[in-house]
Scaffold this motif. Structure first.
Motif, PDB file in Angstrom:
ATOM      1  N   VAL A  94     -13.506  -0.822   7.054  1.00 55.55           N
ATOM      2  CA  VAL A  94     -12.655  -0.370   5.546  1.00 55.55           C
ATOM      3  C   VAL A  94     -12.415  -1.462   4.878  1.00 55.55           C
ATOM      4  O   VAL A  94     -11.966  -2.586   5.347  1.00 55.55           O
ATOM      5  CB  VAL A  94     -11.416   0.365   6.156  1.00 55.55           C
ATOM      6  N   ARG A  95     -12.789  -1.350   3.390  1.00 55.01           N
ATOM      7  CA  ARG A  95     -12.204  -2.726   2.607  1.00 55.01           C
ATOM      8  C   ARG A  95     -11.007  -1.922   1.634  1.00 55.01           C
ATOM      9  O   ARG A  95     -11.265  -0.681   1.520  1.00 55.01           O
ATOM     10  CB  ARG A  95     -13.261  -2.919   1.579  1.00 55.01           C
ATOM     11  N   ALA A  96     -10.190  -2.573   1.533  1.00 56.51           N
ATOM     12  CA  ALA A  96      -8.856  -2.212   0.759  1.00 56.51           C
ATOM     13  C   ALA A  96      -8.345  -2.978  -0.268  1.00 56.51           C
ATOM     14  O   ALA A  96      -8.479  -4.287  -0.124  1.00 56.51           O
ATOM     15  CB  ALA A  96      -7.701  -1.937   1.828  1.00 56.51           C
ATOM     16  N   ALA A  97      -7.551  -2.237  -1.187  1.00 55.71           N
ATOM     17  CA  ALA A  97      -7.021  -3.076  -2.328  1.00 55.71           C
ATOM     18  C   ALA A  97      -5.954  -2.175  -2.827  1.00 55.71           C
ATOM     19  O   ALA A  97      -5.916  -0.824  -2.889  1.00 55.71           O
ATOM     20  CB  ALA A  97      -8.085  -3.332  -3.662  1.00 55.71           C
ATOM     21  N   THR A  98      -4.837  -2.762  -3.496  1.00 57.21           N
ATOM     22  CA  THR A  98      -3.603  -1.979  -4.016  1.00 57.21           C
ATOM     23  C   THR A  98      -3.418  -2.366  -5.327  1.00 57.21           C
ATOM     24  O   THR A  98      -3.393  -3.644  -5.782  1.00 57.21           O
ATOM     25  CB  THR A  98      -2.563  -2.297  -3.130  1.00 57.21           C
ATOM     26  N   VAL A  99      -3.139  -1.270  -6.199  1.00 58.28           N
ATOM     27  CA  VAL A  99      -2.388  -1.545  -7.344  1.00 58.28           C
ATOM     28  C   VAL A  99      -0.878  -1.052  -7.343  1.00 58.28           C
ATOM     29  O   VAL A  99      -0.572  -0.014  -6.777  1.00 58.28           O
ATOM     30  CB  VAL A  99      -3.267  -0.275  -8.428  1.00 58.28           C
ATOM     31  N   THR A 100       0.026  -1.630  -8.003  1.00 58.43           N
ATOM     32  CA  THR A 100       1.152  -1.441  -7.965  1.00 58.43           C
ATOM     33  C   THR A 100       1.502  -1.084  -9.268  1.00 58.43           C
ATOM     34  O   THR A 100       1.339  -1.797 -10.359  1.00 58.43           O
ATOM     35  CB  THR A 100       2.095  -2.658  -7.518  1.00 58.43           C
ATOM     36  N   VAL A 101       2.222   0.039  -9.543  1.00 62.47           N
ATOM     37  CA  VAL A 101       2.701   0.432 -10.770  1.00 62.47           C
ATOM     38  C   VAL A 101       4.303   0.809 -10.755  1.00 62.47           C
ATOM     39  O   VAL A 101       4.787   1.083  -9.522  1.00 62.47           O
ATOM     40  CB  VAL A 101       1.847   1.831 -11.154  1.00 62.47           C
ATOM     41  N   PRO A 102       4.984   0.468 -11.695  1.00 66.95           N
ATOM     42  CA  PRO A 102       6.292   0.838 -11.572  1.00 66.95           C
ATOM     43  C   PRO A 102       6.941   2.398 -11.407  1.00 66.95           C
ATOM     44  O   PRO A 102       6.084   3.035 -12.046  1.00 66.95           O
ATOM     45  CB  PRO A 102       7.073   0.215 -13.029  1.00 66.95           C
ATOM     46  N   SER A 103       7.770   2.635 -10.751  1.00 65.58           N
ATOM     47  CA  SER A 103       8.444   4.169 -10.514  1.00 65.58           C
ATOM     48  C   SER A 103       9.091   4.560 -11.408  1.00 65.58           C
ATOM     49  O   SER A 103       9.239   5.724 -11.477  1.00 65.58           O
ATOM     50  CB  SER A 103       8.966   3.896  -9.328  1.00 65.58           C
TER      51      SER A 103
END
Length: 289
Positions: free
Chosen positions: A158-167
Protein backbone atom coordinates in the motif's frame (compact mmCIF):
# COMPACT_ATOMS: atom_id res chain seq x y z
CA UNK A 1 -31.16 25.37 -4.92
CA UNK A 2 -27.56 26.28 -5.78
CA UNK A 3 -25.19 27.52 -3.11
CA UNK A 4 -21.54 28.44 -2.87
CA UNK A 5 -19.21 26.89 -0.34
CA UNK A 6 -19.07 29.20 2.72
CA UNK A 7 -19.29 29.05 6.49
CA UNK A 8 -23.06 29.74 6.43
CA UNK A 9 -23.94 27.84 3.28
CA UNK A 10 -26.11 24.96 4.51
CA UNK A 11 -27.36 25.47 8.04
CA UNK A 12 -30.01 22.81 7.49
CA UNK A 13 -27.43 20.03 7.19
CA UNK A 14 -24.92 21.70 9.51
CA UNK A 15 -21.95 20.64 7.45
CA UNK A 16 -18.88 22.41 8.75
CA UNK A 17 -17.68 23.75 5.46
CA UNK A 18 -13.93 23.64 5.14
CA UNK A 19 -11.68 26.38 3.85
CA UNK A 20 -9.83 26.52 0.58
CA UNK A 21 -6.37 25.73 1.96
CA UNK A 22 -5.20 22.13 1.78
CA UNK A 23 -1.86 20.46 2.46
CA UNK A 24 -0.77 17.08 1.17
CA UNK A 25 1.51 15.22 3.56
CA UNK A 26 3.53 12.09 2.97
CA UNK A 27 6.13 10.97 5.50
CA UNK A 28 6.28 14.57 6.74
CA UNK A 29 6.78 16.12 3.28
CA UNK A 30 4.40 18.72 1.85
CA UNK A 31 2.68 18.50 -1.51
CA UNK A 32 5.13 20.82 -3.23
CA UNK A 33 7.66 17.97 -3.54
CA UNK A 34 5.79 14.65 -3.35
CA UNK A 35 7.64 11.49 -4.33
CA UNK A 36 7.14 11.09 -8.08
CA UNK A 37 6.58 7.31 -7.80
CA UNK A 38 3.77 7.52 -5.26
CA UNK A 39 0.38 7.21 -7.00
CA UNK A 40 -1.41 7.93 -3.70
CA UNK A 41 0.23 11.37 -3.58
CA UNK A 42 -1.00 12.03 -7.12
CA UNK A 43 -4.54 11.05 -6.13
CA UNK A 44 -4.40 13.16 -2.97
CA UNK A 45 -3.21 16.18 -4.93
CA UNK A 46 -6.06 15.65 -7.38
CA UNK A 47 -8.62 15.60 -4.55
CA UNK A 48 -7.19 18.87 -3.21
CA UNK A 49 -7.32 20.61 -6.60
CA UNK A 50 -10.31 19.10 -8.42
CA UNK A 51 -13.71 20.75 -7.92
CA UNK A 52 -17.19 19.25 -8.12
CA UNK A 53 -20.90 20.04 -7.80
CA UNK A 54 -22.91 17.58 -5.69
CA UNK A 55 -26.73 17.50 -5.66
CA UNK A 56 -28.53 15.75 -2.83
CA UNK A 57 -31.67 15.65 -0.69
CA UNK A 58 -31.82 16.32 3.03
CA UNK A 59 -33.14 13.60 5.31
CA UNK A 60 -35.68 15.37 7.53
CA UNK A 61 -37.45 13.82 10.55
CA UNK A 62 -41.21 13.32 10.21
CA UNK A 63 -43.20 16.19 11.67
CA UNK A 64 -46.77 17.42 11.43
CA UNK A 65 -45.94 20.99 12.39
CA UNK A 66 -45.34 23.96 10.13
CA UNK A 67 -45.05 22.04 6.88
CA UNK A 68 -45.21 24.52 3.98
CA UNK A 69 -46.96 23.35 0.79
CA UNK A 70 -43.62 23.18 -1.04
CA UNK A 71 -41.84 21.39 1.82
CA UNK A 72 -40.47 18.60 -0.42
CA UNK A 73 -38.72 21.16 -2.63
CA UNK A 74 -36.95 22.59 0.41
CA UNK A 75 -35.09 19.31 0.94
CA UNK A 76 -33.07 19.66 -2.25
CA UNK A 77 -29.56 21.13 -2.10
CA UNK A 78 -26.43 21.51 -4.23
CA UNK A 79 -22.91 21.77 -2.78
CA UNK A 80 -19.74 22.94 -4.53
CA UNK A 81 -16.08 22.74 -3.55
CA UNK A 82 -12.92 20.76 -4.07
CA UNK A 83 -13.41 17.03 -3.73
CA UNK A 84 -11.26 17.10 -0.59
CA UNK A 85 -13.51 19.78 0.90
CA UNK A 86 -16.63 17.80 0.07
CA UNK A 87 -15.12 14.68 1.63
CA UNK A 88 -14.41 16.69 4.77
CA UNK A 89 -17.97 17.97 4.84
CA UNK A 90 -19.28 14.42 4.43
CA UNK A 91 -17.23 13.36 7.46
CA UNK A 92 -18.58 16.23 9.57
CA UNK A 93 -22.10 15.25 8.54
CA UNK A 94 -21.41 11.90 10.20
CA UNK A 95 -20.23 12.97 13.68
CA UNK A 96 -20.90 10.29 16.29
CA UNK A 97 -20.82 10.02 20.08
CA UNK A 98 -19.65 6.59 21.21
CA UNK A 99 -20.39 5.33 17.70
CA UNK A 100 -23.95 6.69 17.45
CA UNK A 101 -24.71 9.41 14.90
CA UNK A 102 -25.82 12.83 16.05
CA UNK A 103 -27.79 13.42 12.86
CA UNK A 104 -28.88 11.53 9.74
CA UNK A 105 -29.83 14.70 7.84
CA UNK A 106 -26.79 14.49 5.58
CA UNK A 107 -26.94 10.83 4.54
CA UNK A 108 -28.00 11.81 1.02
CA UNK A 109 -25.09 14.22 0.81
CA UNK A 110 -22.65 11.58 2.03
CA UNK A 111 -23.86 9.14 -0.62
CA UNK A 112 -23.57 11.75 -3.38
CA UNK A 113 -20.02 12.71 -2.33
CA UNK A 114 -18.98 9.06 -2.22
CA UNK A 115 -20.23 8.57 -5.78
CA UNK A 116 -18.43 11.70 -6.98
CA UNK A 117 -15.16 10.70 -5.33
CA UNK A 118 -15.32 7.20 -6.83
CA UNK A 119 -15.70 8.73 -10.27
CA UNK A 120 -12.55 10.83 -9.78
CA UNK A 121 -10.30 8.23 -8.14
CA UNK A 122 -8.42 5.30 -9.52
CA UNK A 123 -5.80 4.59 -12.13
CA UNK A 124 -5.23 1.66 -14.52
CA UNK A 125 -3.99 -1.43 -12.72
CA UNK A 126 -4.46 0.00 -9.21
CA UNK A 127 -7.20 0.18 -6.59
CA UNK A 128 -7.83 3.21 -4.38
CA UNK A 129 -9.59 3.85 -1.08
CA UNK A 130 -10.09 6.99 0.99
CA UNK A 131 -10.48 7.29 4.75
CA UNK A 132 -11.68 10.64 6.11
CA UNK A 133 -11.25 11.10 9.85
CA UNK A 134 -12.04 13.86 12.34
CA UNK A 135 -11.47 13.57 16.08
CA UNK A 136 -10.69 16.30 18.63
CA UNK A 137 -7.88 14.03 19.86
CA UNK A 138 -6.99 10.45 18.94
CA UNK A 139 -9.57 8.00 20.26
CA UNK A 140 -12.02 10.65 21.51
CA UNK A 141 -15.60 9.42 22.14
CA UNK A 142 -16.93 12.10 19.78
CA UNK A 143 -15.52 11.74 16.27
CA UNK A 144 -16.38 10.98 12.66
CA UNK A 145 -15.15 8.61 10.01
CA UNK A 146 -16.15 8.39 6.36
CA UNK A 147 -14.82 6.00 3.73
CA UNK A 148 -14.80 5.69 -0.04
CA UNK A 149 -13.86 2.32 -1.51
CA UNK A 150 -12.78 -0.94 0.07
CA UNK A 151 -10.06 -1.28 2.67
CA UNK A 152 -6.81 -2.61 1.19
CA UNK A 153 -6.02 -6.27 1.86
CA UNK A 154 -3.69 -6.94 4.78
CA UNK A 155 -0.99 -8.33 2.49
CA UNK A 156 -1.17 -5.55 -0.14
CA UNK A 157 1.75 -3.25 -0.93
CA UNK A 158 0.00 0.00 0.00
CA UNK A 159 1.11 3.55 -0.83
CA UNK A 160 -0.51 6.36 1.16
CA UNK A 161 -0.80 10.14 1.25
CA UNK A 162 -2.89 12.52 3.37
CA UNK A 163 -4.71 15.74 2.63
CA UNK A 164 -5.66 17.85 5.67
CA UNK A 165 -8.60 20.25 5.50
CA UNK A 166 -9.97 22.52 8.24
CA UNK A 167 -12.94 21.16 10.19
CA UNK A 168 -14.46 24.59 10.79
CA UNK A 169 -13.67 24.40 14.52
CA UNK A 170 -11.23 26.68 16.27
CA UNK A 171 -7.67 25.59 16.86
CA UNK A 172 -7.85 24.84 20.58
CA UNK A 173 -4.32 23.49 20.99
CA UNK A 174 -2.82 26.53 22.74
CA UNK A 175 -5.81 26.94 25.05
CA UNK A 176 -5.70 23.25 25.92
CA UNK A 177 -1.99 23.40 26.82
CA UNK A 178 -2.60 26.41 29.04
CA UNK A 179 -5.58 24.72 30.72
CA UNK A 180 -3.54 21.56 31.31
CA UNK A 181 -1.13 23.52 33.51
CA UNK A 182 -3.75 25.48 35.44
CA UNK A 183 -6.67 23.03 35.69
CA UNK A 184 -5.44 19.57 34.75
CA UNK A 185 -7.62 17.07 32.90
CA UNK A 186 -10.76 19.04 33.73
CA UNK A 187 -9.36 22.14 32.07
CA UNK A 188 -8.30 20.32 28.90
CA UNK A 189 -11.63 18.50 28.66
CA UNK A 190 -13.57 21.74 29.07
CA UNK A 191 -11.55 23.54 26.39
CA UNK A 192 -12.05 20.70 23.91
CA UNK A 193 -15.75 20.31 24.73
CA UNK A 194 -16.39 24.03 24.27
CA UNK A 195 -14.54 24.01 20.97
CA UNK A 196 -16.54 21.04 19.69
CA UNK A 197 -19.95 22.26 20.87
CA UNK A 198 -19.46 25.77 19.50
CA UNK A 199 -18.25 24.21 16.24
CA UNK A 200 -21.27 21.95 15.92
CA UNK A 201 -23.68 24.64 17.15
CA UNK A 202 -22.32 28.10 16.18
CA UNK A 203 -24.47 30.35 18.43
CA UNK A 204 -25.56 32.97 15.89
CA UNK A 205 -26.25 30.54 13.05
CA UNK A 206 -27.91 28.10 15.42
CA UNK A 207 -30.23 30.81 16.73
CA UNK A 208 -31.09 31.79 13.17
CA UNK A 209 -31.90 28.18 12.26
CA UNK A 210 -34.14 27.58 15.27
CA UNK A 211 -36.11 30.72 14.44
CA UNK A 212 -36.06 30.05 10.72
CA UNK A 213 -38.20 28.20 8.24
CA UNK A 214 -38.73 24.52 7.67
CA UNK A 215 -36.66 22.34 7.52
CA UNK A 216 -33.87 24.28 9.27
CA UNK A 217 -35.85 24.61 12.49
CA UNK A 218 -36.81 20.92 12.60
CA UNK A 219 -33.29 19.73 11.86
CA UNK A 220 -31.62 22.01 14.40
CA UNK A 221 -34.03 21.07 17.15
CA UNK A 222 -33.55 17.36 16.44
CA UNK A 223 -29.77 17.80 16.38
CA UNK A 224 -29.73 19.58 19.73
CA UNK A 225 -31.96 17.01 21.40
CA UNK A 226 -30.01 14.07 20.00
CA UNK A 227 -26.65 15.50 21.07
CA UNK A 228 -28.02 16.14 24.56
CA UNK A 229 -29.30 12.57 24.78
CA UNK A 230 -25.96 11.11 23.67
CA UNK A 231 -23.98 13.22 26.15
CA UNK A 232 -26.28 12.54 29.09
CA UNK A 233 -28.05 15.87 29.53
CA UNK A 234 -31.24 17.62 28.41
CA UNK A 235 -32.03 20.76 26.44
CA UNK A 236 -35.24 22.57 25.51
CA UNK A 237 -34.81 24.27 22.12
CA UNK A 238 -38.26 25.84 22.26
CA UNK A 239 -37.58 27.52 25.60
CA UNK A 240 -33.82 27.85 26.16
CA UNK A 241 -31.36 30.18 24.49
CA UNK A 242 -28.60 28.77 22.31
CA UNK A 243 -26.00 29.99 24.83
CA UNK A 244 -27.76 28.10 27.63
CA UNK A 245 -28.03 24.91 25.59
CA UNK A 246 -24.40 25.14 24.48
CA UNK A 247 -23.28 25.54 28.11
CA UNK A 248 -25.24 22.43 29.09
CA UNK A 249 -23.83 20.42 26.20
CA UNK A 250 -20.30 21.65 26.93
CA UNK A 251 -20.52 20.62 30.59
CA UNK A 252 -21.93 17.19 29.70
CA UNK A 253 -19.38 16.52 26.96
CA UNK A 254 -16.53 17.75 29.17
CA UNK A 255 -17.47 15.14 31.78
CA UNK A 256 -17.22 12.39 29.16
CA UNK A 257 -13.95 13.69 27.77
CA UNK A 258 -12.37 14.07 31.21
CA UNK A 259 -13.03 10.40 32.03
CA UNK A 260 -11.74 9.33 28.63
CA UNK A 261 -8.59 11.49 28.83
CA UNK A 262 -7.68 10.11 32.25
CA UNK A 263 -7.83 6.58 30.88
CA UNK A 264 -6.00 7.41 27.65
CA UNK A 265 -3.19 9.85 28.56
CA UNK A 266 -0.50 9.75 31.23
CA UNK A 267 -0.90 13.44 32.06
CA UNK A 268 -3.05 16.49 31.25
CA UNK A 269 -0.13 17.92 29.27
CA UNK A 270 -0.02 14.78 27.11
CA UNK A 271 -3.77 15.08 26.53
CA UNK A 272 -3.41 18.73 25.53
CA UNK A 273 -0.61 17.94 23.09
CA UNK A 274 -2.90 15.48 21.30
CA UNK A 275 -5.69 18.01 20.63
CA UNK A 276 -6.37 18.59 16.92
CA UNK A 277 -10.04 19.49 16.63
CA UNK A 278 -9.45 21.99 13.85
CA UNK A 279 -8.39 19.51 11.16
CA UNK A 280 -9.81 16.67 9.13
CA UNK A 281 -7.44 14.09 7.65
CA UNK A 282 -8.25 12.68 4.21
CA UNK A 283 -5.99 9.68 3.65
CA UNK A 284 -5.67 8.08 0.21
CA UNK A 285 -4.36 4.53 -0.14
CA UNK A 286 -3.52 2.79 -3.41
CA UNK A 287 -2.42 -0.78 -4.16
CA UNK A 288 -2.25 -3.32 -6.97
CA UNK A 289 -5.14 -5.80 -6.94
Amino acid sequence: MMRATSAVADVTVFLLLVGAATTVILSGASAEHPPAANPAADQASMLAASTAHVSYNLTVPDTDDRLPPEHADRHRRTAHGTVAQLLGEAAMSNVTVDGTRISTAGTGFESAVRSTARDRLGSPGRKTSVRVRWEPYPGAPISSEYRVGDRPPADANVRAATVTVPSGMENASAAARSAAVSRGYDGVATVVARCVVDGLFPPDRTRYALRGDYPADVLMQARYERTAELTGTTVAPEHQSTSTMNRRLTAALARQLRVDMRSRFDSPVAAARAVRASEIRVTVRTWSP
